[in-house]
Design a protein around this motif. Sequence first.
Motif, PDB file in Angstrom:
ATOM      1  N   PRO A  64     -27.522   2.316   3.580  1.00  0.00           N
ATOM      2  CA  PRO A  64     -27.637   2.695   4.991  1.00  0.00           C
ATOM      3  C   PRO A  64     -26.373   2.321   5.771  1.00  0.00           C
ATOM      4  CG  PRO A  64     -29.681   1.703   4.240  1.00  0.00           C
ATOM      5  CD  PRO A  64     -28.689   1.557   3.116  1.00  0.00           C
ATOM      6  N   GLY A  65     -25.871   3.249   6.592  1.00  0.00           N
ATOM      7  CA  GLY A  65     -24.672   2.992   7.385  1.00  0.00           C
ATOM      8  C   GLY A  65     -23.403   3.489   6.715  1.00  0.00           C
ATOM      9  N   TYR A  66     -23.540   4.003   5.518  1.00  0.00           N
ATOM     10  CA  TYR A  66     -22.367   4.513   4.788  1.00  0.00           C
ATOM     11  C   TYR A  66     -22.648   5.939   4.341  1.00  0.00           C
ATOM     12  CZ  TYR A  66     -21.017  -0.385   4.587  1.00  0.00           C
ATOM     13  OH  TYR A  66     -20.685  -1.665   4.922  1.00  0.00           O
ATOM     14  N   ASN A  67     -21.608   6.753   4.271  1.00  0.00           N
ATOM     15  CA  ASN A  67     -21.808   8.105   3.733  1.00  0.00           C
ATOM     16  C   ASN A  67     -21.330   8.189   2.279  1.00  0.00           C
ATOM     17  OD1 ASN A  67     -19.138   7.921   4.234  1.00  0.00           O
ATOM     18  ND2 ASN A  67     -18.995   9.712   5.599  1.00  0.00           N
ATOM     19  N   TYR A  68     -21.359   7.069   1.630  1.00  0.00           N
ATOM     20  CA  TYR A  68     -21.038   7.022   0.192  1.00  0.00           C
ATOM     21  C   TYR A  68     -21.762   5.814  -0.415  1.00  0.00           C
ATOM     22  CZ  TYR A  68     -17.910   3.347   1.783  1.00  0.00           C
ATOM     23  OH  TYR A  68     -17.423   2.209   2.351  1.00  0.00           O
ATOM     24  N   LEU A  69     -21.752   5.779  -1.741  1.00  0.00           N
ATOM     25  CA  LEU A  69     -22.369   4.650  -2.451  1.00  0.00           C
ATOM     26  C   LEU A  69     -21.390   4.164  -3.513  1.00  0.00           C
ATOM     27  CD1 LEU A  69     -25.103   3.022  -2.976  1.00  0.00           C
ATOM     28  CD2 LEU A  69     -25.464   4.642  -4.849  1.00  0.00           C
ATOM     29  N   VAL A  70     -21.051   2.885  -3.504  1.00  0.00           N
ATOM     30  CA  VAL A  70     -20.233   2.334  -4.586  1.00  0.00           C
ATOM     31  C   VAL A  70     -21.083   2.358  -5.859  1.00  0.00           C
ATOM     32  CG1 VAL A  70     -18.945   0.343  -5.445  1.00  0.00           C
ATOM     33  CG2 VAL A  70     -18.960   0.863  -2.983  1.00  0.00           C
ATOM     34  N   LEU A  71     -20.521   2.887  -6.926  1.00  0.00           N
ATOM     35  CA  LEU A  71     -21.240   2.997  -8.194  1.00  0.00           C
ATOM     36  C   LEU A  71     -21.235   1.658  -8.944  1.00  0.00           C
ATOM     37  CD1 LEU A  71     -19.991   6.497  -9.368  1.00  0.00           C
ATOM     38  CD2 LEU A  71     -22.390   5.840  -9.081  1.00  0.00           C
ATOM     39  N   GLY A  72     -21.996   1.603 -10.029  1.00  0.00           N
ATOM     40  CA  GLY A  72     -21.898   0.467 -10.941  1.00  0.00           C
ATOM     41  C   GLY A  72     -23.014  -0.538 -10.843  1.00  0.00           C
ATOM     42  N   HIS A  73     -23.775  -0.681 -11.930  1.00  0.00           N
ATOM     43  CA  HIS A  73     -24.828  -1.703 -11.950  1.00  0.00           C
ATOM     44  C   HIS A  73     -24.725  -2.575 -13.199  1.00  0.00           C
ATOM     45  CE1 HIS A  73     -26.422   1.920 -13.880  1.00  0.00           C
ATOM     46  NE2 HIS A  73     -27.084   1.097 -14.650  1.00  0.00           N
ATOM     47  N   GLU A  74     -23.810  -2.261 -14.102  1.00  0.00           N
ATOM     48  CA  GLU A  74     -23.585  -3.100 -15.285  1.00  0.00           C
ATOM     49  C   GLU A  74     -22.246  -3.809 -15.092  1.00  0.00           C
ATOM     50  OE1 GLU A  74     -23.575  -0.596 -18.743  1.00  0.00           O
ATOM     51  OE2 GLU A  74     -25.556   0.217 -18.347  1.00  0.00           O
ATOM     52  N   ALA A  75     -22.288  -5.136 -14.964  1.00  0.00           N
ATOM     53  CA  ALA A  75     -21.024  -5.820 -14.699  1.00  0.00           C
ATOM     54  C   ALA A  75     -21.009  -7.242 -15.233  1.00  0.00           C
ATOM     55  CB  ALA A  75     -20.764  -5.853 -13.199  1.00  0.00           C
ATOM     56  N   ILE A  76     -19.804  -7.688 -15.568  1.00  0.00           N
ATOM     57  CA  ILE A  76     -19.550  -9.114 -15.768  1.00  0.00           C
ATOM     58  C   ILE A  76     -18.412  -9.436 -14.808  1.00  0.00           C
ATOM     59  CG2 ILE A  76     -18.316  -8.431 -17.898  1.00  0.00           C
ATOM     60  CD1 ILE A  76     -19.440 -11.948 -17.587  1.00  0.00           C
ATOM     61  N   CYS A  77     -18.628 -10.488 -14.016  1.00  0.00           N
ATOM     62  CA  CYS A  77     -17.678 -10.788 -12.940  1.00  0.00           C
ATOM     63  C   CYS A  77     -17.186 -12.224 -13.061  1.00  0.00           C
ATOM     64  CB  CYS A  77     -18.368 -10.637 -11.587  1.00  0.00           C
ATOM     65  SG  CYS A  77     -19.128  -9.037 -11.330  1.00  0.00           S
ATOM     66  N   GLN A  78     -16.075 -12.493 -12.366  1.00  0.00           N
ATOM     67  CA  GLN A  78     -15.637 -13.876 -12.242  1.00  0.00           C
ATOM     68  C   GLN A  78     -15.811 -14.308 -10.790  1.00  0.00           C
ATOM     69  OE1 GLN A  78     -11.644 -14.876 -13.580  1.00  0.00           O
ATOM     70  NE2 GLN A  78     -12.409 -16.848 -14.294  1.00  0.00           N
ATOM     71  N   VAL A  79     -16.212 -15.570 -10.626  1.00  0.00           N
ATOM     72  CA  VAL A  79     -16.428 -16.100  -9.290  1.00  0.00           C
ATOM     73  C   VAL A  79     -15.078 -16.489  -8.686  1.00  0.00           C
ATOM     74  CG1 VAL A  79     -17.484 -17.975  -7.967  1.00  0.00           C
ATOM     75  CG2 VAL A  79     -18.726 -16.926  -9.894  1.00  0.00           C
ATOM     76  N   ILE A  80     -14.786 -15.961  -7.490  1.00  0.00           N
ATOM     77  CA  ILE A  80     -13.536 -16.302  -6.784  1.00  0.00           C
ATOM     78  C   ILE A  80     -13.768 -17.466  -5.836  1.00  0.00           C
ATOM     79  CG2 ILE A  80     -11.673 -15.406  -5.334  1.00  0.00           C
ATOM     80  CD1 ILE A  80     -12.571 -12.559  -6.167  1.00  0.00           C
TER      81      ILE A  80
END
Lengths: 359, 359, 359, 359
Positions: B57-73
């Motif tokens: 809501p509030g955006y006219n797009y959606l960032v993709l991606g639900h499979e991730a491994i991330c590093q904490v900054i």
Amino acid sequence: MVRAIITNAPNGGVKIENVNITEPEHYEVKLRPVYTGLCGTDRGEVLGNLSFAYNEPGYNYLVLGHEAICQVIEASENPYKIKPGDYVVPVVRRPGKCVNCRIGREDDCSDGDKHEAGITGLHGFMRDYFYDEAKNLVKINDKNMVKVAVLTEPTKSVMKAFEVFDTVSKRSIFQGDDSTNLTKNCLIIGTGSEAFLYAFMAREYRFNVFMTNRHPVGEEKLSIISRINADFYDYTREDPLKGIDLLIDTSGDPGTIFRFVRKMNYNGVVILFGTNGRAPATSIDGEDIDYIIERNISLVGSVDGAKRHYLRAVEYLEKWNYSEGSVINRLITGVFEPEDVSIFTKKPENEIKSVIKWS
Amino acid sequence: MVRAIITNAPNGGVKIENVNITEPEHYEVKLRPVYTGLCGTDRGEVLGNLSFAYNEPGYNYLVLGHEAICQVIEASENPYKIKPGDYVVPVVRRPGKCVNCRIGREDDCSDGDKHEAGITGLHGFMRDYFYDEAKNLVKINDKNMVKVAVLTEPTKSVMKAFEVFDTVSKRSIFQGDDSTNLTKNCLIIGTGSEAFLYAFMAREYRFNVFMTNRHPVGEEKLSIISRINADFYDYTREDPLKGIDLLIDTSGDPGTIFRFVRKMNYNGVVILFGTNGRAPATSIDGEDIDYIIERNISLVGSVDGAKRHYLRAVEYLEKWNYSEGSVINRLITGVFEPEDVSIFTKKPENEIKSVIKWS
Amino acid sequence: MVRAIITNAPNGGVKIENVNITEPEHYEVKLRPVYTGLCGTDRGEVLGNLSFAYNEPGYNYLVLGHEAICQVIEASENPYKIKPGDYVVPVVRRPGKCVNCRIGREDDCSDGDKHEAGITGLHGFMRDYFYDEAKNLVKINDKNMVKVAVLTEPTKSVMKAFEVFDTVSKRSIFQGDDSTNLTKNCLIIGTGSEAFLYAFMAREYRFNVFMTNRHPVGEEKLSIISRINADFYDYTREDPLKGIDLLIDTSGDPGTIFRFVRKMNYNGVVILFGTNGRAPATSIDGEDIDYIIERNISLVGSVDGAKRHYLRAVEYLEKWNYSEGSVINRLITGVFEPEDVSIFTKKPENEIKSVIKWS
Amino acid sequence: MVRAIITNAPNGGVKIENVNITEPEHYEVKLRPVYTGLCGTDRGEVLGNLSFAYNEPGYNYLVLGHEAICQVIEASENPYKIKPGDYVVPVVRRPGKCVNCRIGREDDCSDGDKHEAGITGLHGFMRDYFYDEAKNLVKINDKNMVKVAVLTEPTKSVMKAFEVFDTVSKRSIFQGDDSTNLTKNCLIIGTGSEAFLYAFMAREYRFNVFMTNRHPVGEEKLSIISRINADFYDYTREDPLKGIDLLIDTSGDPGTIFRFVRKMNYNGVVILFGTNGRAPATSIDGEDIDYIIERNISLVGSVDGAKRHYLRAVEYLEKWNYSEGSVINRLITGVFEPEDVSIFTKKPENEIKSVIKWS
């Protein structure tokens, strides 16, 4: 020689005549039926529609009957304290050697190697007397319920189905946030005797109970449905209900089943119970599968019941025999003589459950 | 401004560009993706095939991606002891208010009022950095498994499905009389990445594992199947196996599913997992329903997984990363740059799992 | 004649000598031990402390040993595909006729009519070769774990105990509202080999793991505890922790057990595992009972494990053999020759687990 | 001003007087008690023995009473369809914020942050009228059971305890090989009202039911015990029974509990229910722990019950009200006026359950 109602499985036919069944050398209990009940399986055998039925080995006929309440004529001492004069219900299915049969759960037989009295390779209970082991007999303590106890056998299947529901529904939190089913809907497809027994039990589980089928039902059925605070819908005319949490099918009709599967709520459970091998095919597509997955829906077949379910059936039938003006007794719509074998081929009008009185 | 791979849900399309996402006023953890994985859902969104997908809501797009491994900054103090430098996997689904969501089981959401990052109303993980709460992050302790940990998200669904199997199979004695699955057969329909993850786990359950689909598979897939002691069948050519105890579908195709339901053993369990809303219809009839009932068969939909299943996924991925020559790593068949958005529309040849490396 | 380590149960004593054990007429598998492990039970038998131990009928001695990893020398065809050259772990307990024994759950034997190799009426595994049925053998597929697999037998009891925990903890919502044990505390009483195996598994369950006993422990044990991210407390000096969710006792000491029962959290589970018939009595009063009731606490005894638990033990030992620098191998603190029978009477210093190498 | 029976918690005392309780601004239902029951907790509060009891915040007294059947005087529309004229039982415990409270299982509260009407910080039901939410009310549909329904509250705890038994006993096969409890023994310690309610339910589970305590009991109790086919033992004179499968304690006395724990059968379950903080200590030693372990015995505390257990209590009380000559009604041994506050301090002779009639 013993008077018995027999068929020739799987070809069919029905007659009552004196037959010569070898008496067991050793037995624990001798029994005489008081009432026996009739169901679609008996009629299917008589019509020759049940290809899986077969005669007891060594006989060219099969004694019919798997729903019975009997009185004990003779009994040797036994750990179950069954004594002459007792009223008992004999269990139908007898175990094979699989892991489930070994622990008294022949209703969950793992390999199909079991027998059912009056159906598959074992003489049934529609005869003037027969023999059994005490372990296979379920005692009826309350003599006021002798007649209603003829419903024990069909009710035991209901009890097993609800045990399956209990297990399967534990995969998530099924109940509302008051820990009950008071805000949950149970729809039962069908209005035959089994459907009614499911309705009686669903009400004990505190569901909002709905019964449905494709035809309007008569006054007596509507009156019973109303008496147990359930609702009836003719689904061809109106939409039975928005969301279903527990769907129980007694019709065996794929089209009707999936019509309502498509209305299941999240985490809903579908009990498949009724069988009708000749029911017409229906079509299911990718969206149906998707619907089942996204909502974590479970569809589970449930057949028969173990001795523990017979005991629970007795427990509830005893209750229903007293409560709500004994409405449960109105499920027994006709009492016939053993000689009235025409009821096997011609269903009495407005029948819910027909029974035979033996003595 | 943050670089992100975006779509316009549910219409579709894909591009990588710098977008302006409002940063949260308060947050516990700032993250940068290391690897993100692609699956059929991402491609379905890009093709505009998933009608249930919608923008945040509030955006006219959606960032993709639900499979991730991330590093904490960055990380503020939190009860889960997530610290800067840690590798973590963010959970996809975020809870609503139903009884299941309240206890951390949003995978079993009772009313559908939840969100999924990158799919339904919540920006996904394919961007240079994002923010989250510590509670939603699953820590990866073993740094040797950073790459394989990109498989955590798809594997968590496998873990939930096996939890469902554990619950449902308790309705009777499922295992053999040695208390194990060593003599039981598990057939997995499909040979995509999810099918392989199911095969890895079915083997831990000690089933005889079989994978099947309608086409022959390439050398590499056959080699992996062989490495984990499973067997492959092209079911259009040969009959995969006589009796199935656990059937797992990753195809979403009703015709294929019921083809094998008709081969289930007594007390068998069918896990419905793969979805394909456009799969063609199939026909099921009264005998199919009868078969399910007489054998006490259970068919259960299973979607998503809870944080507990992410943890179990990590537990097993860590094991598989070491054992059997790290064969699990061979499921990752391609590593791409964020700019290679063509992989969303064109599946690389012999793909099992394609991943994007972010830094 | 076969070389064997024997005792005279229940009187005790230990020696290694060539004995004459009648070979079975028919057998499926011939085995030679590779490693056998020693535990408190073996030492108890040798000291004559275990009144329930008894010789195999027809012999005036009992071959010791119930923890073993063996190699198959000969094998006839069998459904479990055990072949010559395979490494296998033989199960210890052999079934009687009760309902649990009938389904391969002799660990839950209902009447005590079962046997345990090397302990109660059945020769154990500490001999140059012996015979068994394939059904009783658990295959080790990964040859890198032959040595660590000697821990399979003690680990299987851990797996059964966690299965019991899984079942019992379902009486309420045990996990936190993130669906995991990440905020839950597990305290293990004891620092012997069993306590360590419990700690390894509690960590897989993602508990905060604490080990405790009344004495400080040596450097090596502290180092292992630290390596698996657990904590050690000397409970006579400091208060181990505020609230315990899962308490596992390996000491068998009532005083220590109830000291910590009084610190259990709501819905806590206490696993009683360690036995010490000679442990001194402790006092419990009405307030202790009250505490258990008001908090819905469960205390459950758990003994032995079934074949399924041996399989799970292998599953995790394989993992632990690779992960965290193979720290699991450091539990094996001494490898001895069969002739070193003095280890049965004199515990090597700093022992966690002593094993005998047979060939 | 409303007439109420009050105490000053935790100091004690009892009187009936007109008190000024602030009426809620918004409420769903206004109720007047018809019957309220008395139990040991009420008397403990009056004697000042329950240190955990406390007044409702803002008051220097606490209205007593947690066992009640009420009639609805006013009701606004509500999803539970509670209407004026309905008979209802209010639930006692009110939820906090923990995971169990969130799903309507405040009986399993994880952190102790809940309230109990008439006991801990919430005014009870012994007053001429009070207000509540519909969600907290359990409807009594059968008007013939208004009096017996005053037993709903104590019976709900029995239902929860049996639910716990159902869960815990699944750790192995508990039932006999006929799938029932017909050959299993249940011993209930105590002969107060709770003990009798356990006996009624144990019989529905088809146990052989035994009740015991240290004193002979009077004719009336013996007659009730006999009427429900149970047996009574004075355990100081005779050994109650050889093996116990289910032990239920209502005494809270550690010595008596462990006396019988030492007679448990394999896989036996001990339900700890009765509390008596002042019960004298008993001694348990290493052999007791050993006994529990070797037999896989479970000891479980069980307190309170959720709304679902109130519903089940009603279900069975309705049955018992009709069956066996309404023997359940004989548990109500005295009906008193609200002014008879002496019954809080002086137990009527031969009391099983005393109740107060309000109008």
